[in-house]
Each structure stands twice: as C-alpha cells, then as structure tokens.
Design a protein around this motif. Structure first.
Motif, short mmCIF file in Angstrom:
data_model
loop_
_atom_site.label_atom_id
_atom_site.label_comp_id
_atom_site.label_asym_id
_atom_site.label_seq_id
_atom_site.Cartn_x
_atom_site.Cartn_y
_atom_site.Cartn_z
N GLY A 1 -18.96 -28.84 -14.11
CA GLY A 1 -18.46 -27.47 -14.16
C GLY A 1 -19.53 -26.42 -13.87
O GLY A 1 -19.37 -25.24 -14.21
N THR B 1 -20.61 -25.00 -10.99
CA THR B 1 -20.26 -23.93 -10.06
C THR B 1 -19.26 -22.97 -10.71
O THR B 1 -19.43 -21.74 -10.67
N ARG C 1 -23.87 -30.57 -0.90
CA ARG C 1 -22.55 -30.63 -0.28
C ARG C 1 -22.21 -29.24 0.25
O ARG C 1 -22.18 -28.28 -0.50
N THR D 1 -13.08 -22.92 -21.51
CA THR D 1 -11.79 -23.28 -22.09
C THR D 1 -10.68 -23.27 -21.05
O THR D 1 -9.51 -23.09 -21.40
N1 GDP Z 1 -9.90 -27.39 -17.67
C1 GDP Z 1 -11.12 -26.99 -17.33
N2 GDP Z 1 -11.59 -27.29 -16.12
C2 GDP Z 1 -12.83 -26.88 -15.78
C3 GDP Z 1 -13.63 -26.14 -16.68
N3 GDP Z 1 -14.80 -25.88 -16.06
C4 GDP Z 1 -14.72 -26.45 -14.83
N4 GDP Z 1 -13.53 -27.05 -14.66
C5 GDP Z 1 -13.05 -27.81 -13.48
O1 GDP Z 1 -13.88 -28.93 -13.28
C6 GDP Z 1 -13.99 -29.23 -11.90
C7 GDP Z 1 -15.44 -29.33 -11.48
O2 GDP Z 1 -16.04 -28.05 -11.59
P1 GDP Z 1 -17.25 -27.57 -10.70
O3 GDP Z 1 -17.61 -26.21 -11.19
O4 GDP Z 1 -16.97 -27.73 -9.27
O5 GDP Z 1 -18.36 -28.63 -11.15
P2 GDP Z 1 -19.81 -28.86 -10.56
O6 GDP Z 1 -19.73 -30.07 -9.68
O7 GDP Z 1 -20.66 -29.14 -11.77
O8 GDP Z 1 -20.23 -27.63 -9.84
C8 GDP Z 1 -13.24 -28.13 -11.17
O9 GDP Z 1 -11.96 -28.59 -10.84
C9 GDP Z 1 -13.14 -27.02 -12.21
O10 GDP Z 1 -12.00 -26.22 -12.02
C10 GDP Z 1 -13.10 -25.83 -18.00
O11 GDP Z 1 -13.73 -25.21 -18.86
N5 GDP Z 1 -11.84 -26.29 -18.24
#
Ligand code: GDP
Ligand code: MG
Length: 447
Positions: free
Chosen positions: A114, A116, A142, A281
């Motif tokens: 999460g 990004t 990526r 959340t």
């Molecule tokens: N339900 C929920 N989904 C989240 C939350 N934070 C991130 N996501 C989801 O987790 C997935 C990966 O998030 P991303 O920000 O791309 O992760 P990264 O690879 O660490 O940059 C995405 O589909 C986000 O929408 C959260 O607090 N709750």
C-alpha cells in the motif's frame, strides 16, 4: 477493525463486571480467556505473555480486591495495558517536520503493501492541513507504478515529480530522482516531499541497497514502513527487518478495514519499538487515520470511540457552523432548515452504521441493523416541500398544509406527521441538553 477481539473481550468482562467481589480465581480465569482471545487475534505470543503477566500483577493487588467495583477495575487495568501495547503516548505518533522545509518522508515496504496509495493519502492529509505537498514517483521498477502515482496525485491535485517530467535530464537511478525532487520542492516552495519507493514481493538485498542509497541522497526526516495488516505476524516481522536494515521512524498499517485480526497492530510497537503512526482503512484516498492508541484500546474494549466520533463530526462541520448551531440550540430556534443541514452533514460522514458503532454501548448491538438511508432522503424531501415560514415555525403545520407537503414530496401524510413529531422530540432533547440534563448513556465514569 479488531471487531472480533473486541467482542471476545467484551464477553469476558461482562461476566466479570456482573460480580460483586472478585476472588483471585475469578481474575485468573478471566485472564486465561483474555490470553486465548489475544492469541486467536494473532498477537505475538511473547507479547501476550508479558501483557497477561503485567495485568495480573496489577489486578491482584490488594487495592483492587477491596474495591467496590472490582470488575471495572480489571477492565481499567486491561485498558491501560492495551494503550501501552498499542504505543502509549500519542505525541510520538506525529510526523516530525523538518526545521528547514521541505520535510522529506520516505515510504518503504513490500510490493502490494500500500505504499503508493498511502503516499497519496498522506499528501492529501497534509494538503487538507494547508500544506504544500509534492509526491515523488521513485518506484522505477514498474512503469505502471509511475502512472498510478500520477493518477492519484491528479485526484488530490498534488504535483507528482517523476522521470516523465518534460525535458527530464536527471540520471536514471531512483536515489538521484529523489534528490532532484527535493531540490525542485525547495525551489517551488513545497514544504512536504513524499517519496514512493519500489518494493519486492519479499525482502532482498538489492531492495535494501536501493533504499539505503535513496535514504542517503534524499535525507528523509521520517522513513515510514508501510505494512499490510492482513498479513498478521508477517507484517510484524517485515517491520522489524526493515527497521534493522534501513531504520524507520514509524509504521503505517494498511488494510485495517479488512478482516485483519489485529495481531499486527497489537504487536508492532512492543516487537519493533516503533510506533504505528497511521492506519489505512480503505482504498479511497481519504481513508487514512492518525493512530491513537487510547482510542483504539477503548474501541476494542467496547467503550465506543467517542473521540473518533467527535473528530468525524468536526471534519464535516466547520467551526463557524458549529458555533451557529450552538447558538440556535441556546436560543431554541432550531428550525427544520437546521435539521435538514444536520441530515446532510450526517450523510456526508459516511454510512450511519459506522457512526453508530462508535457510540458507547452500541457496539455489537447493531449486527443486523441496517440504517435505511432512503429515510434521510425522504425527510429532506419533506422539509424541501415546506414553505420558508413553515420551516421556521412548525406550529403552522395544520392538516391541509401537511397534505400539501405530502403530495409535494411524494410521501404520505403519516410520513409528514412522523417527521414533525421527530422534530418536536428533537427540540425537546436539545432543550434538555441546554439544561445540562442530557447524558450520553453507557459512558463508564472511569478512564
Ligand atoms: N482495503 C484497503 N486496500 C488498500 C489500502 N491501502 C492500499 N490498498 C490497496 O492495496 C493495493 C496495493 O496498493 P499499492 O498502493 O499499489 O501498493 P504498493 O505496491 O505498496 O505501492 C491497491 O489495490 C490498493 O487500493 C487500505 O488501507 N485498505
Ligand atoms: Mg507502488
């Protein structure tokens, strides 16, 4: 969030609170159940052991056994210990701003945790506080990650620095890009720079080396580890490793809206020594909350989270509006128009069930209750169909006026009658409030 643990603990303590005097065996038995509940919530076993030991020492003291409400005393001790477990004092949970702007915040963690999304959420939060954040797409692993951040930045109207900048001449590495971004922020008067970095599916040395290099070149005031709460104890291990390798100031636990059992939230501070600063959340960009140990502990123990509720209400109101309403209540001129405003505010705060669940004593009792939001729409329609004079003075509302309003709003006369009756009740309640007779039911008088 932590619902099932909360329910378990509530059940255990309900039995305890029902007793008159508590014997040592009663406490012993209750703590055994608490231990099982914590382990089932996936809390680190060593953390559980220390926790139970600490509660036991405090609870079996002489004081407690002589007290009039020993059950409550035990809950109070558990509450205090839970606060400690979740991170104790709140002041260290704030992001420390750099004395010379910009404050650079580096987000690190595994892929999919999460980072990004949280970078954008955090930028949104700072923006709402009146600051001038800038996002940096420093995940060069990526190409899609860059697009993702640019899209999210667009949604909250925060600039995103990336290697897609027209005429970009920076060198290719992520560390150099981050350093360039900090320079640009200084030039453009941006006071917060948030670095979104690359992750891997698991921890490896190449990732750690890249992050170390970036940390050296961008010199963040805070490095935040983003971890997925759904992975439970794995999130705790990840936090520990990143802290040992890179060094972090705090943790953001994401996906607390999922069916995470809470183990990560309850173990991170004592295992890593680093506080949880924020929790995610939901997927939407406004779904990031500051982490308040005291409030979460209260929520878990079923006391309701009055403070979160107040905060939610306050973000929908502005201070001037609140003052205006306060005056109305004092002068008893609370009109149908004010009621309509109120309803709109409540609806803008999200699903009503969520709000109700935060009220003390309500938690768990609303399992199957679905608040009918269409009822709100109906009330609004009825108020819309009133004349200005009627909205100010409900005494004008005779039979024929009520019939006219029902037709105008597409409802029935009995709907209109009900709304008027509710309004009158509400006015009465507000008068009590003014007289100081109004008390929220169920708030325990200890803390
Ligand atoms: N339900 C929920 N989904 C989240 C939350 N934070 C991130 N996501 C989801 O987790 C997935 C990966 O998030 P991303 O920000 O791309 O992760 P990264 O690879 O660490 O940059 C995405 O589909 C986000 O929408 C959260 O607090 N709750
Ligand atoms: Mg990402």
């Amino acid at each position: 969030m932590l619902e099932s643990l909360g329910e378990r603990l509530e059940g255990i303590f309900r039995k305890l609170k029902g007793r008159g005097l508590l014997k040592e065996e009663d406490i012993e038995l209750a703590l055994k159940e608490v231990r099982v509940a914590l382990l089932e919530a996936d809390v680190n076993f060593r953390v559980v052991k220390d926790f139970i030991q600490s509660v036991k020492e405090k609870a079996t003291g002489k004081e407690v056994l002589e007290s009039l409400t020993p059950g409550q005393q035990v809950v109070k001790i558990v509450h205090a210990e839970l606060c400690e477990l979740l991170g104790g004092s709140q002041s260290e949970n704030r992001i420390k701003l750099a004395p010379n702007p910009p404050t650079v915040i580096m987000m690190i963690g595994l892929q999919g945790s999460g980072k990004t999304t949280t970078s954008a959420k955090l930028a949104g939060l700072f923006k709402r506080e009146g600051r001038r954040p800038m996002l940096v797409a420093a995940d060069l692993q990526r190409p899609a990650a860059i697009d993702q951040l640019i899209t999210l930045g667009g949604q909250i109207d925060v600039p995103v620095h990336s290697n897609r900048e027209p005429g970009y001449q920076g060198s290719s590495g992520a560390a150099a890009l981050a350093a360039d971004a900090v320079k640009r922020a200084r030039l453009e008067g941006r006071d917060i720079v948030i670095l979104d970095t690359a992750g891997r599916l698991h921890i490896d040395q190449a990732l750690m080396a890249e992050l170390k290099e970036m940390k050296d070149s961008a010199r963040p005031s805070e490095t935040l580890l983003v971890a997925d709460a759904m992975t439970g104890q794995e999130a705790v291990n990840i936090a520990r490793t990143f802290n040992e390798e890179i060094g972090v100031e705090g943790v953001v636990l994401t996906k607390m809206d999922g069916d995470a059992r809470g183990g990560a939230a309850l173990s991170i501070k004592s295992v890593t020594g680093k506080p949880i600063k924020y929790i995610g959340t939901g997927e939407k960009l406004d779904m990031l909350e500051s982490f308040h140990p005291e409030r979460i502990a209260s929520r878990v123990l079923g006391m309701g989270d009055v403070l979160s509720l107040i905060e939610k209400t306050q973000s929908a109101y502005n201070a001037a509006e609140a003052e205006r309403l306060g005056k109305k209540i004092l002068t008893e001129s609370f009109s149908f128009e004010d009621l309509r405003d109120q309803l709109r505010k409540v609806r803008s705060m999200g699903p009503v069930e969520n709000l109700l669940n935060m009220i003390p004593g309500m938690k768990g009792k609303l399992k199957n209750v679905k608040v009918d939001e269409s009822e709100f729409v109906k009330v609004e329609a009825i108020i819309d169909s009133m004349t200005k004079a009627e909205r100010k003075n409900h005494n004008l509302l005779n039979g024929s006026r009520r019939r006219r309003i029902a037709i105008g709003s597409g409802t029935t006369v009995s709907d209109v009658n009900r709304v008027v009756k509710q309004y009158v009740e509400m006015k009465k309640m507000l008068r009590m409030f003014k007289g100081g007779k109004f008390r929220m039911p169920g708030i325990p008088n200890f803390r």
